[in-house]
Design an enzyme around this catalytic site. Structure first.
Site, PDB file in Angstrom:
ATOM      1  N   GLU A 175      -3.271  -5.733  12.728  1.00  0.00           N
ATOM      2  CA  GLU A 175      -2.212  -5.754  11.712  1.00  0.00           C
ATOM      3  C   GLU A 175      -1.130  -6.784  12.038  1.00  0.00           C
ATOM      4  O   GLU A 175      -0.159  -6.474  12.731  1.00  0.00           O
ATOM      5  CB  GLU A 175      -1.577  -4.368  11.565  1.00  0.00           C
ATOM      6  CG  GLU A 175      -0.500  -4.345  10.480  1.00  0.00           C
ATOM      7  CD  GLU A 175       0.170  -2.992  10.270  1.00  0.00           C
ATOM      8  OE1 GLU A 175      -0.117  -2.051  11.029  1.00  0.00           O
ATOM      9  OE2 GLU A 175       0.973  -2.890   9.341  1.00  0.00           O
ATOM     10  N   LYS A 217      -5.516  -5.595   8.605  1.00  0.00           N
ATOM     11  CA  LYS A 217      -4.471  -4.965   7.791  1.00  0.00           C
ATOM     12  C   LYS A 217      -3.338  -5.974   7.603  1.00  0.00           C
ATOM     13  O   LYS A 217      -2.425  -6.054   8.431  1.00  0.00           O
ATOM     14  CB  LYS A 217      -3.972  -3.694   8.491  1.00  0.00           C
ATOM     15  CG  LYS A 217      -2.808  -3.025   7.795  1.00  0.00           C
ATOM     16  CD  LYS A 217      -2.625  -1.594   8.257  1.00  0.00           C
ATOM     17  CE  LYS A 217      -1.363  -0.996   7.679  1.00  0.00           C
ATOM     18  NZ  LYS A 217      -1.287   0.451   7.818  1.00  0.00           N
TER      19      LYS A 217
HETATM   20  P1  13P Z   1       3.651   0.725   4.791  1.00  0.00           P
HETATM   21  O1  13P Z   1       2.487   0.796   3.835  1.00  0.00           O
HETATM   22  O2  13P Z   1       4.738   1.703   4.495  1.00  0.00           O
HETATM   23  O3  13P Z   1       4.120  -0.689   4.997  1.00  0.00           O
HETATM   24  O4  13P Z   1       3.103   1.205   6.196  1.00  0.00           O
HETATM   25  C1  13P Z   1       1.913   0.698   6.630  1.00  0.00           C
HETATM   26  C2  13P Z   1       1.929   0.602   8.088  1.00  0.00           C
HETATM   27  O5  13P Z   1       1.135   1.226   8.750  1.00  0.00           O
HETATM   28  C3  13P Z   1       2.917  -0.270   8.719  1.00  0.00           C
HETATM   29  O6  13P Z   1       2.556  -0.481  10.047  1.00  0.00           O
END
Ligand code: 13P
Length: 339
Positions: A175, A217
């Site tokens: 991510e 992600k």
């Molecule tokens: P949000 O969808 O609220 O941005 O959270 C996703 C997430 O896991 C952030 O690390």
């Protein structure tokens, strides 16, 4: 197909997405305070259990990301949280980074930490029932930032994390989040997200990570929240798909977007537009935190004993996002609240 390749596919199979319920205790305390609920281990598990035992889990949520506290908590039926998640046909994931800290050498930026002792923690999480993990790097956009240092050091950490996770027979969610804060336009976000992704995949390759056993992600490509130049869902989808197509290796099986501060409807609509024009190999789905939980939390706070309406709201949001994975969402479906 290897076990981890299988898990990655299962998580995002047939219109399913991920529920990101891995808010740290600090973040969860802020979320609960926003609806005037005290944050205690009991209230935290109660809200989360309400979501994890909703009907919508069965068809629309292929994976749930937990925080360290939650994976160790018991539910009201006596089951562990991973057992409850499994009984709904979903897979347990765990956030394994220990947060974003000030980056030495560029103190206005952040580096995500958590590599020390990670091998041992991963083995413990596996034994607790986790089969996938998450590590989040964050990047700010401004005239000067992100610096090359932030891009390179975070990519390096993400790659070391991903290699360790695959060694532990779990799927790493990679991510790299380019934040929405700022007054930059969508082109700037496209340019920064491209640089960030390119560097991440170069590092993942150097660390011999099996791309087929990963999930990306990313942020969607969006104008900054303070930008004077707004973009519509079609433009957002076009720029997002272009960016991913150009920078993500085609072996990656799935991309699950974060919502990052978009409203629930924006996050759903943008995903729908993305899937309308998705001409890549990637499954494009969701891994939302706020955009799946916000309305449910608000409702739950009115009466924490009445879980039924909270679950209905969560089921609806999950279903709407699932429609978007097939590019079949519409505003009229959104308004049929009882479907
Ligand atoms: P949000 O969808 O609220 O941005 O959270 C996703 C997430 O896991 C952030 O690390």
């Amino acid at each position: 197909m290897s076990e981890i390749e299988n898990i990655a596919k299962q998580i995002l199979a047939s219109g399913k997405g991920i529920l990101a319920a891995d808010e740290s205790t600090g973040t969860m305390t802020k979320r609960l305070a926003s609806v005037k609920i005290d944050s205690t281990p009991e209230t935290r598990i109660k809200f989360r259990e309400t979501l994890f035992s909703a009907e919508g889990m069965k068809n629309y949520i292929g994976g749930v990301i937990l925080y360290d506290e939650t994976i160790r908590q018991k539910t009201s039926s006596g089951k562990t949280v991973p057992e409850l998640i499994k009984s709904y046909g979903s897979i347990t994931g765990i956030k394994v980074d220990t947060g974003a800290k000030i980056l030495a050498g560029s103190p206005n930026e952040k580096i995500t930490e958590g590599l020390d002792g990670l091998r041992e923690r991963l083995s413990e999480y596996y034994n607790l029932g986790a089969r996938f993990t998450k590590w989040r790097a964050i990047y700010n956009i401004s005239e000067k930032y992100p610096s090359e240092l932030a891009i390179k050091s975070n990519a390096h950490a993400l790659a070391r994390y991903a290699a360790l996770v695959q060694e532990a027979k779990m799927v790493p969610i990679v991510e790299p989040e380019v934040l929405m804060d700022g007054d930059h336009d969508i082109n700037k976000c496209y340019e920064v997200t491209s640089r960030v992704l390119k560097e991440c995949y170069e590092e993942l390759k150097i660390h011999n990570v099996n791309f087929k056993g990963t999930i990306l992600k990313p942020n969607m490509v969006l104008p900054g929240t303070k930008s004077k130049n707004k973009a519509n869902a079609e433009e957002i989808a076009k720029m997002t798909v272009k960016c991913l197509k150009e920078n993500v290796p085609s072996e990656v099986p799935g991309i699950a977007f974060l919502s990052g501060g978009q409203t629930e409807i924006e996050a759903t609509q943008n995903l729908n537009e993305i899937n309308k024009i998705n001409n890549t190999n990637f499954i494009m789905s969701f891994s939302y935190g706020r955009a799946l939980q916000q309305s449910a939390l608000k409702d739950w706070s009115k009466n924490i004993k009445n879980t039924e309406t909270t679950q209905k709201i969560f089921n609806h949001r999950s279903k709407m996002n699932s429609f978007s994975t097939f590019a079949k969402w519409s505003l009229s479906l959104e308004n049929q609240k009882n479907t």
